[in-house]
Write a protein that holds these residues in place. Structure first.
Motif, mmCIF file in Angstrom:
data_model
loop_
_atom_site.group_PDB
_atom_site.id
_atom_site.type_symbol
_atom_site.label_atom_id
_atom_site.label_comp_id
_atom_site.label_asym_id
_atom_site.label_seq_id
_atom_site.Cartn_x
_atom_site.Cartn_y
_atom_site.Cartn_z
ATOM 1 N N LEU A 62 -63.924 -39.413 -62.419
ATOM 2 C CA LEU A 62 -62.996 -38.083 -62.347
ATOM 3 C C LEU A 62 -63.628 -36.056 -62.366
ATOM 4 C CD1 LEU A 62 -61.006 -39.292 -66.580
ATOM 5 C CD2 LEU A 62 -60.990 -40.168 -63.609
ATOM 6 N N SER A 63 -63.080 -35.589 -61.340
ATOM 7 C CA SER A 63 -63.666 -34.663 -60.898
ATOM 8 C C SER A 63 -62.960 -33.417 -60.897
ATOM 9 C CB SER A 63 -64.121 -34.615 -59.648
ATOM 10 O OG SER A 63 -63.250 -35.146 -58.986
ATOM 11 N N SER A 64 -63.310 -32.690 -61.515
ATOM 12 C CA SER A 64 -62.242 -30.668 -61.513
ATOM 13 C C SER A 64 -61.526 -31.394 -62.902
ATOM 14 C CB SER A 64 -61.512 -31.198 -59.980
ATOM 15 O OG SER A 64 -62.610 -31.085 -58.748
ATOM 16 N N LEU A 65 -61.779 -31.330 -63.859
ATOM 17 C CA LEU A 65 -60.775 -31.926 -64.266
ATOM 18 C C LEU A 65 -60.055 -31.200 -64.800
ATOM 19 C CD1 LEU A 65 -63.725 -34.211 -66.507
ATOM 20 C CD2 LEU A 65 -60.660 -34.927 -65.515
ATOM 21 N N GLU A 66 -59.181 -31.035 -65.243
ATOM 22 C CA GLU A 66 -58.421 -29.846 -65.771
ATOM 23 C C GLU A 66 -57.883 -30.664 -67.639
ATOM 24 O OE1 GLU A 66 -54.741 -30.396 -63.158
ATOM 25 O OE2 GLU A 66 -56.205 -29.416 -61.624
ATOM 26 N N LEU A 67 -56.978 -29.443 -68.384
ATOM 27 C CA LEU A 67 -56.220 -29.758 -69.879
ATOM 28 C C LEU A 67 -55.942 -31.422 -69.677
ATOM 29 C CD1 LEU A 67 -55.566 -25.886 -71.346
ATOM 30 C CD2 LEU A 67 -57.723 -27.571 -70.847
ATOM 31 N N GLY A 68 -55.135 -31.066 -68.831
ATOM 32 C CA GLY A 68 -54.293 -32.454 -68.830
ATOM 33 C C GLY A 68 -54.678 -33.727 -68.598
ATOM 34 N N ASP A 69 -55.791 -34.159 -67.911
ATOM 35 C CA ASP A 69 -56.149 -35.223 -67.998
ATOM 36 C C ASP A 69 -57.030 -35.814 -69.539
ATOM 37 O OD1 ASP A 69 -58.048 -33.679 -64.850
ATOM 38 O OD2 ASP A 69 -56.424 -34.769 -65.245
ATOM 39 N N SER A 70 -56.851 -34.646 -70.043
ATOM 40 C CA SER A 70 -57.125 -35.421 -71.692
ATOM 41 C C SER A 70 -56.736 -36.518 -71.839
ATOM 42 C CB SER A 70 -57.257 -34.509 -72.303
ATOM 43 O OG SER A 70 -58.041 -33.227 -72.468
ATOM 44 N N ALA A 71 -57.159 -37.739 -71.896
ATOM 45 C CA ALA A 71 -56.300 -39.029 -72.444
ATOM 46 C C ALA A 71 -57.032 -40.027 -72.718
ATOM 47 C CB ALA A 71 -55.679 -39.502 -71.296
ATOM 48 N N LEU A 72 -56.600 -40.758 -73.441
ATOM 49 C CA LEU A 72 -57.377 -42.412 -73.569
ATOM 50 C C LEU A 72 -57.030 -42.951 -71.932
ATOM 51 C CD1 LEU A 72 -55.690 -43.405 -76.882
ATOM 52 C CD2 LEU A 72 -58.590 -43.184 -75.511
ATOM 53 N N TYR A 73 -58.360 -43.917 -71.472
ATOM 54 C CA TYR A 73 -58.465 -44.088 -70.398
ATOM 55 C C TYR A 73 -58.868 -46.013 -70.840
ATOM 56 C CZ TYR A 73 -58.143 -39.960 -68.015
ATOM 57 O OH TYR A 73 -57.299 -38.922 -67.651
ATOM 58 N N PHE A 74 -58.508 -46.707 -70.383
ATOM 59 C CA PHE A 74 -58.543 -47.899 -70.513
ATOM 60 C C PHE A 74 -58.878 -48.943 -68.975
ATOM 61 C CE2 PHE A 74 -57.475 -48.473 -75.054
ATOM 62 C CZ PHE A 74 -56.588 -47.629 -75.453
ATOM 63 N N CYS A 75 -59.290 -49.835 -69.269
ATOM 64 C CA CYS A 75 -59.372 -50.912 -68.184
ATOM 65 C C CYS A 75 -59.186 -52.211 -68.729
ATOM 66 C CB CYS A 75 -61.226 -50.564 -67.251
ATOM 67 S SG CYS A 75 -62.817 -51.523 -68.501
ATOM 68 N N ALA A 76 -58.340 -53.055 -67.822
ATOM 69 C CA ALA A 76 -58.492 -53.900 -68.331
ATOM 70 C C ALA A 76 -58.575 -55.320 -66.851
ATOM 71 C CB ALA A 76 -56.859 -54.503 -68.243
#
Lengths: 114, 111
Positions: free
Chosen positions: A78-92
């Motif tokens: 994830l690059s050029s991160l923005e405030l809205g990128d705050s989240a939980l990221y899951f892989c399955a």
């Protein structure tokens, strides 16, 4: 325990930065999926890899990219991160070819962008 | 056409009661319908799943009822326990494609 591992568990960074999230699928699973979970968007599919090849793309931003390595682990960049990128990221991961499309989720990486 | 609609958003049930969560889909090509349970700070855990050629599937206290003509499916939790308090997500997929999730139902079971 699903058998899927993700690191790191938590990540705090600043806007404009770049981070890498790592996922190791269950032993023998060839397919890896990445999902984003946020309060306003719910669980959203980002991208799928199968045996090293990109198989499907969802609503993944151009600032995001992923890859799956020969040992089948996957990384989400994830690059050029923005405030809205705050989240939980899951892989399955799933064993493609089975009767069901059973996807087993890892514990997630909580990303906070300040 | 790719959406999965889930209701209710939240549910409060007394211990020993039946919890019922409903989902509806549009795409008749979907061939796999799982339910996931998620506790705070954890990843979604596969609970039970069904394919459209079956109208009901039961595993312990958890039952999926599937109505193909109505394009609806539901999760029933019998004898609900406080330990069942979690967020439940329905989902749908086609073949080995991505899972399309409902918006989630927060279940609270009070003793």
């Amino acid at each position: 325990d699903s058998g899927v591992t993700q690191t790191p568990k938590h990540l705090i960074t600043a806007t404009g930065q770049r981070v890498t999230l790592r996922c190791s699928p269950r032993s023998g699973d060839l397919s890896v999926y990445w999902y984003q979970q946020s309060l306003d968007q719910g669980l959203q599919f980002l991208i799928q890899y199968y045996n090293g090849e990109e198989r499907a793309k969802g609503n993944i931003l151009e600032r995001f990219s992923a890859q799956q390595f020969p040992d089948l682990h996957s990384e989400l960049n994830l690059s050029s991160l923005e405030l809205g990128d705050s989240a939980l990221y899951f892989c399955a991961s799933s064993a493609v070819g089975g009767t069901y499309n059973e996807q087993f989720f890892g514990p997630g990486t909580r990303l906070t962008v300040l | 056409q790719q959406q999965v609609k889930q209701s209710p958003q939240s549910l409060i049930v007394q211990k020993g009661g039946i919890s019922i969560i409903n989902c509806a889909y549009e795409n008749t090509a979907f061939d796999y319908f799982p339910w996931y349970q998620q506790f705070p700070g954890k990843g979604p855990a596969l609970l039970i799943a069904i394919r459209p050629d079956v109208s009901e599937k039961k595993e312990g206290r958890f039952t999926i009822s599937f109505n193909k003509s109505a394009k609806q499916f539901s999760l029933h939790i019998m004898d609900s326990q406080p330990g069942d308090s979690a967020t439940y997500f329905c989902a749908a997929s086609l073949n080995t494609d991505k899972l399309i999730f409902g918006t989630g139902t927060r279940l609270q079971v009070f003793p």
